[in-house]
Design a protein around this motif. Structure first.
Motif, PDB file in Angstrom:
ATOM      1  N   ALA A 159     -21.870  12.736  12.456  1.00 54.77           N
ATOM      2  CA  ALA A 159     -20.456  12.673  12.824  1.00 54.77           C
ATOM      3  C   ALA A 159     -20.073  13.778  13.790  1.00 54.77           C
ATOM      4  CB  ALA A 159     -19.590  12.750  11.568  1.00 54.77           C
TER       5      ALA A 159
ATOM      6  N   PHE B  15     -16.194  14.903  12.479  1.00 56.43           N
ATOM      7  CA  PHE B  15     -16.099  14.340  13.822  1.00 56.43           C
ATOM      8  C   PHE B  15     -15.110  15.157  14.656  1.00 56.43           C
ATOM      9  CE2 PHE B  15     -13.344  11.768  16.571  1.00 56.43           C
ATOM     10  CZ  PHE B  15     -14.259  11.390  17.551  1.00 56.43           C
TER      11      PHE B  15
ATOM     12  N   LEU C 127     -14.468  12.069   8.986  1.00 57.85           N
ATOM     13  CA  LEU C 127     -13.479  12.181  10.054  1.00 57.85           C
ATOM     14  C   LEU C 127     -13.250  13.638  10.426  1.00 57.85           C
ATOM     15  CD1 LEU C 127     -11.303  11.053  11.915  1.00 57.85           C
ATOM     16  CD2 LEU C 127      -9.755  10.941   9.947  1.00 57.85           C
TER      17      LEU C 127
ATOM     18  N   ILE D  59     -16.260   6.552  12.387  1.00 56.71           N
ATOM     19  CA  ILE D  59     -15.498   7.635  11.765  1.00 56.71           C
ATOM     20  C   ILE D  59     -15.249   7.330  10.295  1.00 56.71           C
ATOM     21  CG2 ILE D  59     -13.269   8.806  11.727  1.00 56.71           C
ATOM     22  CD1 ILE D  59     -13.163   8.532  14.723  1.00 56.71           C
TER      23      ILE D  59
END
Length: 304
Positions: free
Chosen positions: A23, A117, A114, A109
């Motif tokens: 990520a 990321f 998330l 995602i």
């Protein structure tokens, strides 16, 4: 060492498993300087960010990007990681990037982290000001569409983010200290969040102390000016009629004021042989002031 670098170091220390590496690298790649299916260029003034990109790419793709650095005329060092040809094509396949159009893939995602990321995005194009100076965090995005998507992503987690164009570059920026705290925590920098919060507390205390000091200084000036006027009145009365001609009550406050210019009305009231309130002392000084004004106007009869 800058606060931004502190954030980067803390983020890098938290990218420690397969999903997080995947990520984080996605964010770094998608928001890198150049991204095509034949050539990818990740650039940063942070050696920490460049080394993490190099490490993550090797872990995810089993291939090492070409890493280089050069010193600019202003003395700053620019680190570059380059991915070419087959390796660049592999990136596009693995992260499902269509053509040369950049867009955040919500499925990637959702499957992964998330927050990590977004941490990768910060490492690619983010910076945050020293909180002792001002509260400002921003992402210098490579494309307008990515800036819009990133702003929406931040809004979805409750962060107030705005967009603007600065010197042709798409900027997503955050101003409020609480939104910056939420963002730093979200991207994996809780210790830096605490540092920012501590700095905010320090600044609040310092500002309150300054306001109190300024208020005290103003009050002191006011007391001194009032005392000087009272002394002026008392000396005039003493010169023209003598303090012995005053009533015991007025003579006592007059003498205390002559001997103690820095005393407040309350302190004078507490020092009298028969203590009285601040308003009582103020009333006596008003009587002395009235006597002095009458003497200035040449009054022959004054109330003692």
């Amino acid at each position: 060492m800058s606060f931004s670098n502190d954030v980067r170091r803390e983020i890098c220390s938290s990218v420690n498993d397969k999903d997080r590496r995947f990520a984080c690298l996605y964010g770094m790649l998608l928001f890198s300087r150049t991204l095509t299916d034949r050539y990818i260029c990740f650039q940063s003034e942070s050696g920490t960010s460049a080394e993490l990109f190099h490490s993550l790419f090797g872990a995810v793709f089993r291939s090492e990007p070409v890493m280089d650095q050069h010193t600019r005329k202003n003395g700053t060092v620019l680190y570059t990681c380059e991915v070419r040809d087959a390796d660049a094509e592999a990136v596009f396949r693995k992260y499902r990037i269509a053509g040369n159009t950049r867009a955040i893939d919500s499925e990637i995602i959702a499957t992964n982290s998330l927050g990590v990321f977004t941490a990768g995005v910060f490492l690619a194009c983010g910076s945050v000001n020293d909180p002792s100076k001002e509260y400002h965090l921003e992402f210098a995005c490579p494309e307008e569409g990515l800036a819009s998507q990133l702003a929406t992503l931040l809004h979805d987690i409750g962060v107030t983010a705005k967009t603007m164009i600065r010197r042709g570059q798409n900027i997503v920026y955050i101003k409020g200290s609480e939104s910056i705290e939420d963002t730093l925590t979200f991207i994996g920098a809780p210790h830096c969040t605490l540092e920012l919060m501590n700095m905010k507390i320090y600044k609040d205390i310092r500002n309150k102390a300054n306001r109190i000091a300024n208020c005290d200084a103003a009050n002191i000036d006011k007391v001194v000016k009032a005392a000087m006027k009272q002394i002026e009145d008392i000396k005039l009365i003493d010169k023209v009629i003598g303090l012995d001609e005053l009533s015991d009550e007025l003579r006592e406050v007059a003498q205390l004021r002559l001997d103690n210019i820095d005393m407040s009305l309350q302190e004078i009231g507490e020092t009298l042989s028969e203590p009285i309130s601040r308003s009582g002392v103020n009333h006596r000084f008003k009587k002395l002031a009235k006597m002095a004004d009458e003497l200035r106007m040449g009054g022959a009869e004054i109330e003692k």
